[in-house]
Design an enzyme around this catalytic site. Structure first.
Site, PDB file in Angstrom:
ATOM      1  N   ASP B  25       0.875  -1.169   0.000  1.00  0.00           N
ATOM      2  CA  ASP B  25       0.000   0.000   0.000  1.00  0.00           C
ATOM      3  C   ASP B  25       0.911   1.216   0.000  1.00  0.00           C
ATOM      4  OD1 ASP B  25      -1.669   2.108   0.496  1.00  0.00           O
ATOM      5  OD2 ASP B  25      -2.514   1.314   2.363  1.00  0.00           O
ATOM      6  N   LYS B  87       2.670  11.185  -3.131  1.00  0.00           N
ATOM      7  CA  LYS B  87       1.672  10.514  -3.964  1.00  0.00           C
ATOM      8  C   LYS B  87       0.801  11.521  -4.712  1.00  0.00           C
ATOM      9  CE  LYS B  87      -1.801   6.846  -3.412  1.00  0.00           C
ATOM     10  NZ  LYS B  87      -2.344   5.932  -2.390  1.00  0.00           N
ATOM     11  N   GLU B 181      -7.337   0.352  -4.527  1.00  0.00           N
ATOM     12  CA  GLU B 181      -7.363   0.270  -3.061  1.00  0.00           C
ATOM     13  C   GLU B 181      -8.694  -0.249  -2.516  1.00  0.00           C
ATOM     14  OE1 GLU B 181      -5.993   4.190  -2.058  1.00  0.00           O
ATOM     15  OE2 GLU B 181      -3.989   3.746  -2.804  1.00  0.00           O
ATOM     16  N   ASP B 203     -13.383   5.081   0.704  1.00  0.00           N
ATOM     17  CA  ASP B 203     -11.967   5.116   1.076  1.00  0.00           C
ATOM     18  C   ASP B 203     -11.473   6.557   1.097  1.00  0.00           C
ATOM     19  OD1 ASP B 203      -9.227   4.967   1.243  1.00  0.00           O
ATOM     20  OD2 ASP B 203      -8.974   3.559  -0.410  1.00  0.00           O
TER      21      ASP B 203
END
Lengths: 170, 612
Positions: B25, B87, B181, B203
């Site tokens: 992850d 990210k 994800e 999420d």
């Protein structure tokens, strides 16, 4: 391997498609050729897997959508719907579309008006789809009418998208 | 297995040894790595027992790099060289990232950060995080990783996915799959063992928001629709809290002070999960208290922004709220009580959050990785994914023609025919964009593909078929052929916010992970791995389905496999590559027959069931 999208799924060529059955067969075939099944395979196997599963997805896309399915059936019979190039439509149909657009413009903030417009739209969609099924069942004799109906249904679908957008905004 | 054989030429590995695979992850705030051991997925910890690796990388002069907690500790003291939340910058241009607390280098394409260690792309920064995780896993597991599954937000566009895959390549990792994800979270919750149903995964991570609707049926996990906001997350909660504190006190006067303020904002938000009020003290900025009610009022507009995509996803999938079996919460920001309340009121259902929202994604990725390397035995689960954003090309007047609509199942291909508009024209350019808007200017530019080698003909005579292919990772490739002559066009790709193959090659030869080998050595290893895969695959195929061989075909394939084996043992990269291509050519028809046979078998099994 298969000559057409129906054959790919082992289904009879025709307008009536059992959507649950179609989805089930799609999943089964995908289980045999999805790239994840070849994660440890050679580049050749992975390339083939991508091609096959893309072909299955394309066939699924066409067959599970009544309008695309009818358009594809006509195409198999050598009849093009020419939606991009031929813009001639039934004037009465166009007039009604314009009225609906105006009603949407005027009433897009009024939930009651939106509901009645949506109802009217859904009823016409259903009627035209039923008519389309009948014309396609009639074979070559029904092709001209089926072509007209596909084109009109495509119009109606676009209007339905606009209705949805307006509803999302409320 | 092939990799092990190369690294240890003297020792033949156990024929049925377990392949080492891991799920990663790669998060905005923290990153994790997990693996499956004895059927149980576990997150791997560092020597200090910490499982979360802060996604923070510090570049020092002299080329030294610190990753994780060590780097985070320097965040306030050395803000310009300490990169956090990278990210958010993946596959993004300078004009798209807004104000950043870093020094940016000039230039087009993906944003580059000026650090004491030189200019760094987000891809390189992420590669350092991945290398740290790889080292942790290989140390713990005592071997080389065969492959990894890396998770990306479902809503990541093509450039962001490609950047993630490039980072893995720089880190020396073999990516089995980029997995979204939410899907990973659903796997972790064991939803794949649940009865049929619709599941919604909400999420909200540090930097991104994703919502996905999944349908489960007979072991097949199908993503029906996905949506979200690639620039909305817990970091934004912190930012609004920080802005409020500045408004009540004094603006932060320095980069160090701004960092301290953000940390205090995050800490207070986390504390307000269990407390009703917190006291905050950021020297020079603010001293006082913040209540949960005040926090809720600050973040409500941000939470509201997550609800629109939820409704849109339901609409795209043609599903009503009442149809949803379960709602799963993922991501650290879903610990915020207000988020849970708002989600519950939208879906009229109490959401699930019993697995640690920080670990759930890595655990699901590990299970998928284990399956993909073949440790899980007969594959009993299949994931079918969709493309999150529409792909289109630029047409006249700056308009977009849609070629692949959002939420189309992947892999997918789409072919288009073009013609030339000038006599003797031999090149053609295609600009591919991603997004839902009608104007090119409102979509994200992905890449410009230039096709060359069109045979010269009169204007309008050439028929060039351009094929766009999106693979299971959501990555695009383009090929083109002139139909009358059959000439394959050469394509050069210029990614708008990505790295070219040349960039990656250069970074690879500079990077520390590969310092031990030069570029030629690495290229040779890659070719040997591919040669071994190819030989293994072809020979296994002949052994399993020899009856599908045409007359004489088996002999030709065997001879070519032998030739490849001979080439493999010499250190001549070009010869190996030629031999791989030759074996590919002579076995292509057989491979296609096998694939068709596999499909037929899947169908036959079906008809048998039906007649029973």
């Amino acid at each position: 391997m298969a000559d057409n999208h129906f054959e790919l799924f082992g289904l009879p060529v025709g307008y009536q498609v059992d959507e649950r059955e179609l989805a089930r067969r799609h999943r089964e075939l995908m289980s045999a050729c999805h790239p994840d099944r070849f994660a440890q395979g050679s580049a050749q196997e992975r390339r083939l897997a991508v091609q096959k599963s893309a072909a299955l997805n394309e066939a699924l896309k066409v067959l599970r959508d009544p309008i695309a399915r009818a358009r594809y059936l006509l195409e198999l019979a050598g009849v093009s719907t020419e939606e991009e190039t031929d813009t001639v439509m039934d004037p009465a149909f166009l007039v009604q579309q314009m009225e609906w657009r105006e009603a949407l413009e005027a009433g897009h903030e009024d939930p009651a008006q939106m509901a009645s417009l949506t109802q009217e739209w859904a009823a016409l969609m259903a009627a035209k789809e039923q008519e389309l099924a009948g014309q396609l069942a009639a074979g070559a004799a029904g092709h001209a009418q089926a072509r007209r109906l596909v084109r009109e249904l495509q119009f109606l679908r676009r209007f339905g998208d606009e209705l949805d957008e307006a509803r999302l905004e409320i | 297995m092939a990799l092990l054989q190369i690294s240890e030429p003297g020792q033949s590995p156990m024929p049925h040894a377990r392949r080492l695979a891991a799920g990663i992850d790669l998060g905005t705030t923290n990153s994790l790595i997990a693996t499956v051991d004895g059927g149980i997925a576990q997150v791997l910890a560092d020597e200090a027992g910490r499982v979360l690796l802060p996604s923070v990388v510090r570049f020092l002069s002299g080329g030294e790099v610190a990753v994780g907690n060590v780097a985070q500790a320097a965040e306030v003291a050395d803000p310009l060289n300490t990169i956090a939340s990278v990210k958010r910058l993946m596959g993004r241009g300078r004009d798209e990232v807004g104000a950043l607390p870093y020094a940016l280098a000039d230039g087009e394409g993906m944003v580059r950060l000026k650090t004491a260690g030189g200019d760094k792309t987000p891809v390189e920064v992420s590669a350092h995080i991945l290398m740290a995780l790889k080292a942790r896993a290989e140390k713990t597991l005592g071997g080389t990783l065969t492959g990894v599954v890396i998770t990306v937000p479902a809503y990541f566009d093509e450039a962001q996915r490609q950047a993630t895959k490039d980072a893995a390549r720089l880190a020396g990792l073999n990516v089995l799959r980029l997995l979204s994800e939410p899907t990973a979270a659903a796997i972790a919750y064991g939803l794949d063992r649940q009865p049929e149903g619709l599941y919604c995964v909400y999420d909200l991570g540090g930097g991104t928001f994703d919502v996905s609707l999944l349908r489960l049926s007979q072991g097949v996990f199908e993503v029906l629709a996905t949506g979200g906001d690639a620039r909305l997350g817990g970091d934004d909660f912190d930012a609004v809290v920080a802005a409020e504190l500045e408004a009540r006190g004094q603006p932060a006067a320095s980069a160090e002070s701004a960092r301290a303020l953000l940390r205090a904002a995050r800490a207070s938000r986390e504390q307000l999960t269990t407390q009703d009020t917190v006291s905050i003290d950021v020297p020079g900025v603010f001293a006082g208290t913040l209540s949960r009610g005040e926090l809720n009022a600050l973040i409500d507009p941000l939470i509201e922004r997550t609800l629109g995509p939820c409704r849109r996803v339901l609409k795209d999938a043609g599903v009503r709220v009442a149809d949803i079996a379960e709602v799963v919460l993922v991501g650290g920001a879903t610990r915020t009580p207000r988020v849970r309340e708002r989600v519950e009121s939208l879906f009229r259902k109490a959401p699930l959050y019993d697995i640690d929202p920080d670990q759930v994604v890595a655990v699901g990725a590990a299970r998928q990785a284990d399956l993909l390397v073949g440790n899980a035995g007969a594959a009993d689960m299949l994931l079918l994914d969709v493309i999150p954003l529409s792909l289109g090309i630029e047409i006249m007047g700056g308009l977009v023609e849609r070629i692949i609509p959002r939420n189309a199942p992947i892999p997918t291909t789409r072919a288009q025919e073009f013609t030339t508009y000038k006599d003797g024209q031999t090149a053609l350019a295609v600009h591919v964009v991603q997004g839902e808007r009608d104007l090119v200017a409102d979509c994200r530019s992905l890449a410009r593909f230039t096709l060359r080698g069109i045979p010269p003909m009169a204007a309008g005579a050439a028929r060039i078929r351009v094929t766009y292919q999106v693979d299971a990772d959501g990555l695009l490739s383009v090929s083109a052929r002139e139909l009358l002559s059959g000439a394959e066009s050469e394509i050069t790709v210029k990614p708008s916010y990505g790295l070219t193959d040349g960039d990656i090659e250069r970074m690879l030869s500079e990077s520390m992970a590969h310092a031990a080998h030069d570029a030629a050595e690495r290229e040779w290893r890659e070719q040997v791995v591919e040669a071994d895969r190819m030989i293994d695959a072809v020979e296994a195929a002949v052994a399993a389905d020899g009856r599908l061989l045409a007359e004489g075909e088996g002999e030709v394939i065997a001879a070519q496999a032998q030739a490849l084996r001979a080439a493999r043992d010499k250190r001549d990269v070009a010869a190996i590559r030629r031999a791989i291509e030759a074996l590919d050519r002579v076995s292509a028809a057989f491979a296609a027959r096998r694939m068709d046979e596999g499909l037929r078998r899947a169908m036959t099994g079906h008809s048998i069931q039906e007649f029973r």
